[in-house]
Design an enzyme around this catalytic site. Structure first.
Site, PDB file in Angstrom:
ATOM      1  N   GLY A 126       1.669  -5.103  -3.766  1.00 28.05           N
ATOM      2  CA  GLY A 126       0.968  -4.139  -4.603  1.00 28.05           C
ATOM      3  C   GLY A 126       1.916  -3.023  -5.011  1.00 28.05           C
ATOM      4  O   GLY A 126       3.006  -2.873  -4.451  1.00 28.05           O
ATOM      5  N   CYS A 136       2.847  -3.208   0.068  1.00 24.80           N
ATOM      6  CA  CYS A 136       2.818  -2.417  -1.159  1.00 24.80           C
ATOM      7  C   CYS A 136       4.080  -1.571  -1.304  1.00 24.80           C
ATOM      8  O   CYS A 136       4.788  -1.298  -0.322  1.00 24.80           O
ATOM      9  CB  CYS A 136       1.598  -1.491  -1.171  1.00 24.80           C
ATOM     10  N   ASN A 141       0.228   4.071  -2.431  1.00 26.11           N
ATOM     11  CA  ASN A 141       0.055   2.644  -2.686  1.00 26.11           C
ATOM     12  C   ASN A 141      -1.327   2.407  -3.315  1.00 26.11           C
ATOM     13  O   ASN A 141      -2.132   3.347  -3.438  1.00 26.11           O
ATOM     14  CB  ASN A 141       0.228   1.862  -1.379  1.00 26.11           C
ATOM     15  N   PRO A 142      -1.663   1.185  -3.750  1.00 26.86           N
ATOM     16  CA  PRO A 142      -2.896   0.966  -4.513  1.00 26.86           C
ATOM     17  C   PRO A 142      -4.185   1.420  -3.838  1.00 26.86           C
ATOM     18  O   PRO A 142      -5.115   1.858  -4.520  1.00 26.86           O
ATOM     19  CB  PRO A 142      -2.897  -0.555  -4.733  1.00 26.86           C
ATOM     20  N   CYS A 143      -4.269   1.314  -2.525  1.00 32.84           N
ATOM     21  CA  CYS A 143      -5.508   1.713  -1.846  1.00 32.84           C
ATOM     22  C   CYS A 143      -5.492   3.158  -1.364  1.00 32.84           C
ATOM     23  O   CYS A 143      -6.480   3.646  -0.788  1.00 32.84           O
ATOM     24  CB  CYS A 143      -5.773   0.771  -0.678  1.00 32.84           C
ATOM     25  N   GLY A 144      -4.380   3.836  -1.564  1.00 28.06           N
ATOM     26  CA  GLY A 144      -4.325   5.266  -1.303  1.00 28.06           C
ATOM     27  C   GLY A 144      -4.132   5.681   0.144  1.00 28.06           C
ATOM     28  O   GLY A 144      -4.248   6.867   0.463  1.00 28.06           O
ATOM     29  N   GLU A 145      -3.817   4.721   1.038  1.00 28.19           N
ATOM     30  CA  GLU A 145      -3.731   5.115   2.446  1.00 28.19           C
ATOM     31  C   GLU A 145      -2.387   5.709   2.853  1.00 28.19           C
ATOM     32  O   GLU A 145      -2.280   6.294   3.922  1.00 28.19           O
ATOM     33  CB  GLU A 145      -4.084   3.946   3.371  1.00 28.19           C
TER      34      GLU A 145
END
Length: 393
Positions: free
Chosen positions: A118, A90, A272-276
């Site tokens: 991503g 990502c 990033n898209p999943c927030g990690e």
């Protein structure tokens, strides 16, 4: 560094069942590529930048993977060894408040997502809907309209490539378009290719004081107040939307930048898209994880700390080599990632690891051991990074 004879004493791993099915469907390059051959392919690609030490690190990386002590991100498994292999999961790109800026943002998104990456985007620099445009005499369509363009581009990429585009669209809590942004995702036909999140760029407690005191909250752009909303109503809308549809997420940009380990040279923009992981503009996720249960001795149940330290050091080098050997979607991303060299080294199997050591996930002993193992991995990773800096510059 572990010798080949040391690796030979460690237990083998071979995927089976669901794990083997996922490997064959998503990461093997062809139907005849076995797990062992895939480990060799990835190891050879990632060792290709090691100069006269290539054979040594080909062997080291292959053992690390084949014994399942370290699990690279899926893009690495998929991209390594391909002619134009893009191995980073990502990215984050920035936006600007102009037609040229929008065109660059959309173009960058299409290129990045077309390679399987991503994308995270913070649209806060775009002026709110209804703002006068002095140059044309018209009014701005706002930040959410840029998000809609990107969402539709994602729809086309998904239709053409078969895999869903991973997007994170975020907006500052005090942006003039915040209400439109919050309402948009409730209609499932809008922004449905993206996760959406609200960013607290200032200390959240300042906002929550206004919620508790039933005060108005100022919406701003470029430091100028463009509107006001009751803070309690704004927070209630965020909670209602999150409960009814799972979004928006809430990102604490204030704390992320306060605790950032790159605070001294760049500002974190969004996740990033999943927030990690929070990233600076045009940075990347270079991901892999230590497989924690593999570091428990099969015979006596003890934690093999020395083996873990060696494996962490080798995994840091592996991920750093991803940044060297990757085929980047944009020159700007290559420049940022090659200079900052940020990697994401995480863990897999923490709960299994704790149970194997006699601790429940949320027990005091479990929390203590989780803290101990993560601190050990963190310090080992930083030491390995220092060694790499001394060796490679």
């Amino acid at each position: 560094m572990l010798r080949d004879s040391d690796w030979e004493l460690l237990p083998d791993y071979s995927p089976s069942g669901f794990a083997l099915d996922i490997f064959n469907k998503r990461y093997a390059h062809h139907k005849d590529e076995t797990w062992e051959k895939a480990c060799e392919r990835v190891a050879n690609h990632l060792a290709s930048c090691e100069g006269e030490n290539i054979p040594s690190f080909q062997s080291q990386f292959k053992n690390l993977l084949q014994k399942n002590y370290f699990m690279p991100g899926g893009r690495i498994w998929y991209g390594a060894g391909r002619p134009k292999g893009q191995m980073l999961n990502c990215f984050v790109i920035d936006t600007s408040d102009s037609r040229e800026g929008w065109a660059k943002t959309v173009g960058d998104m299409i290129i990045i997502c077309g390679t399987g990456g991503g994308l995270g985007l913070n649209a806060s620099p775009v002026r709110p809907r209804g703002t006068k445009i002095n140059g044309t005499g018209g009014v701005a369509t706002g930040s959410v309209s840029l998000m809609e363009i990107i969402n539709e581009a994602g729809e086309v990429i998904k239709a053409g490539g078969g895999r869903r585009t991973a997007l994170m669209m975020s907006l500052s809590l005090d942006h003039g378009d915040i209400i439109e942004f919050l309402d948009k995702k409730l209609d499932l036909k809008k922004l449905n290719n993206a996760n959406v999140s609200v960013i607290f760029n200032e200390n959240p407690e300042l906002f929550f004081d206004k919620v508790r005191n039933n005060e108005d909250f100022e919406l701003k752009f470029n430091g100028n107040v463009v509107g006001k909303v009751p803070a309690k109503d704004l927070w209630a809308k965020i909670i209602k939307n999150a409960l009814s549809g799972g979004e928006p997420g809430v990102l604490n940009g204030y704390l992320a930048n306060k605790m950032s380990n790159i605070y001294y040279y760049d500002q974190l923009e969004t996740t990033n898209p999943c927030g990690e992981i929070w990233l600076e503009p045009y940075s990347c996720c270079c991901l892999g994880a230590m497989v924690l249960p593999r570091f428990i001795h099969a015979d006596n149940g003890t934690i093999q700390w020395n083996l873990l330290k060696e494996a962490v050091s080798l995994s840091v080098r592996f991920l750093d080599n991803v940044l060297t050997t990757n085929n980047y979607p944009l020159a700007q991303i290559e420049e940022v990632c090659s200079q900052s060299r940020r990697i994401g080294l995480g863990v897999l199997g923490l709960h299994d690891f704790l149970l194997m050591q006699g601790h429940k996930y949320n027990s005091p002993g479990g929390l203590e051991l989780a803290n101990k193992i993560m601190e050990f991995i963190k310090n080992s990773a930083y030491e390995a990074s220092i060694d790499l800096a001394r060796e490679k510059g």
